[in-house]
Write a protein that holds these residues in place. Structure first.
Motif, PDB file in Angstrom:
ATOM      1  N   VAL A   1      35.451  13.105  35.992  1.00 44.80           N
ATOM      2  CA  VAL A   1      34.941  11.857  36.551  1.00 44.80           C
ATOM      3  C   VAL A   1      33.514  11.700  36.030  1.00 44.80           C
ATOM      4  O   VAL A   1      32.691  12.609  36.199  1.00 44.80           O
ATOM      5  CB  VAL A   1      34.959  11.891  38.091  1.00 44.80           C
ATOM      6  N   THR A   2      33.249  10.571  35.408  1.00 43.19           N
ATOM      7  CA  THR A   2      31.963  10.351  34.762  1.00 43.19           C
ATOM      8  C   THR A   2      31.230   9.221  35.450  1.00 43.19           C
ATOM      9  O   THR A   2      31.791   8.139  35.651  1.00 43.19           O
ATOM     10  CB  THR A   2      32.167   9.993  33.281  1.00 43.19           C
ATOM     11  N   GLN A   3      29.978   9.466  35.803  1.00 47.03           N
ATOM     12  CA  GLN A   3      29.167   8.439  36.454  1.00 47.03           C
ATOM     13  C   GLN A   3      27.990   8.072  35.562  1.00 47.03           C
ATOM     14  O   GLN A   3      27.349   8.941  34.960  1.00 47.03           O
ATOM     15  CB  GLN A   3      28.632   8.947  37.798  1.00 47.03           C
TER      16      GLN A   3
ATOM     17  N   LEU B   1      18.311   6.226  38.233  1.00 45.89           N
ATOM     18  CA  LEU B   1      17.979   4.808  38.146  1.00 45.89           C
ATOM     19  C   LEU B   1      16.874   4.492  39.138  1.00 45.89           C
ATOM     20  O   LEU B   1      16.950   4.893  40.305  1.00 45.89           O
ATOM     21  CB  LEU B   1      19.229   3.993  38.480  1.00 45.89           C
ATOM     22  N   ILE B   2      15.860   3.765  38.663  1.00 49.25           N
ATOM     23  CA  ILE B   2      14.810   3.266  39.549  1.00 49.25           C
ATOM     24  C   ILE B   2      14.837   1.749  39.479  1.00 49.25           C
ATOM     25  O   ILE B   2      14.795   1.176  38.378  1.00 49.25           O
ATOM     26  CB  ILE B   2      13.414   3.798  39.150  1.00 49.25           C
TER      27      ILE B   2
ATOM     28  N   ASN C   1      19.390  -6.292  41.190  1.00 53.05           N
ATOM     29  CA  ASN C   1      20.799  -5.928  41.226  1.00 53.05           C
ATOM     30  C   ASN C   1      20.993  -4.535  40.628  1.00 53.05           C
ATOM     31  O   ASN C   1      20.277  -4.131  39.704  1.00 53.05           O
ATOM     32  CB  ASN C   1      21.631  -6.937  40.441  1.00 53.05           C
ATOM     33  N   VAL C   2      21.958  -3.844  41.156  1.00 53.59           N
ATOM     34  CA  VAL C   2      22.257  -2.485  40.689  1.00 53.59           C
ATOM     35  C   VAL C   2      23.749  -2.377  40.406  1.00 53.59           C
ATOM     36  O   VAL C   2      24.573  -2.822  41.207  1.00 53.59           O
ATOM     37  CB  VAL C   2      21.865  -1.427  41.748  1.00 53.59           C
TER      38      VAL C   2
ATOM     39  N   SER D   1      24.921   9.687  40.982  1.00 58.46           N
ATOM     40  CA  SER D   1      23.920   8.763  40.445  1.00 58.46           C
ATOM     41  C   SER D   1      22.786   8.677  41.462  1.00 58.46           C
ATOM     42  O   SER D   1      23.005   8.264  42.599  1.00 58.46           O
ATOM     43  CB  SER D   1      24.522   7.367  40.243  1.00 58.46           C
ATOM     44  N   ARG D   2      21.619   9.112  41.024  1.00 61.29           N
ATOM     45  CA  ARG D   2      20.470   9.088  41.947  1.00 61.29           C
ATOM     46  C   ARG D   2      19.749   7.762  41.791  1.00 61.29           C
ATOM     47  O   ARG D   2      19.215   7.460  40.720  1.00 61.29           O
ATOM     48  CB  ARG D   2      19.527  10.250  41.664  1.00 61.29           C
TER      49      ARG D   2
END
Lengths: 113, 113
Positions: free
Chosen positions: A4-6, A11-12, A18-19, A108-109
């Motif tokens: 599983v790839t994220q 991300l800041i 939008n994210v 994903s941080r």
């Protein structure tokens, strides 16, 4: 290779932006999940997807939406990010004959400032 | 609704010691029980699961867990821990009839040399 790839891993974003968090799996699993993990709160379920265009709210869906147009791809969208959405987000997929065996991405941080 | 309780937030042992991480659940029906491990900065990885049959299940890296219906428990054990076993361990439960998977808050295991 079961994976599983994220993306992205880190991300800041500024408040109100939008994210888009993306998740892919190469196992043809039908069921996929988005969780967020915060210190002291464990894993909280945001959304479940049972297959293409078949999504269901989890425990904390407010402020999030999802998209699943292909079985191998499941996206989490924050239309106007808030600072309290700063967290680590995990995607997972499930082999449907296996009970509750989940395969997780690396996370994903997201930091919202 | 299923619930999962991990009574110990932190456990510290020395290398070579045995360890037991506790998990209690509440649900009256047919369920799957699992344990996952999360190393710092990574996603969760499946360790082992129980659905039926022999109440003692073996997992990877010498881990085993024992199901007890009378105690509503599914404790994880290892006879001799290694420093690399330092991680957060999550117990998970799901009903066999649906896709919702509930996680405990996790137990941080620290193995000292």
């Amino acid at each position: 290779d079961m994976k599983v790839t994220q993306m992205p891993r880190y991300l800041i974003k500024r408040m109100g932006e939008n994210v888009l968090l993306e998740c892919g799996q190469d196992m043809s699993h039908e069921t996929m999940y988005w969780y967020r993990q915060d210190p002291g709160l464990g894993l909280q379920l945001i959304y479940i997807s049972y297959d293409v265009d078949s999504n269901s709210e989890g425990d904390i869906p407010k402020g999030y939406r999802v998209s699943r147009k292909k079985r191998e791809h499941f996206s989490l969208i924050l239309d106007s990010a808030k600072t309290n959405q700063t967290s680590v987000y995990f995607c997972a997929s499930r082999r449907d004959s296996s009970g509750n065996t989940l395969y997780f991405g690396e996370g994903s941080r997201l930091i919202v400032v | 609704t299923q619930t999962v309780s991990q009574s110990d937030a932190h456990v510290t042992v020395f290398e070579g010691d045995s360890v037991e991480l506790r998990c209690n659940y509440s649900y009256g029906g047919s369920i799957y029980l699992s344990w996952y491990i999360q190393h710092h900065g990574h996603g969760l990885q499946f360790l082992l699961k129980y659905y039926s049959g022999n109440p003692v299940v073996q997992g990877v890296n010498g881990f085993e867990a024992e199901f007890s219906k009378s105690d509503s428990s599914f404790h994880l054990r290892k006879a001799s821990v290694h420093w690399s076993d330092s991680a957060v361990y999550f117990c998970a439960v799901s009903a066999s009839s649906n896709n919702r998977i509930f996680f405990g808050d996790g137990t941080q295991l620290v193995v000292k040399p």
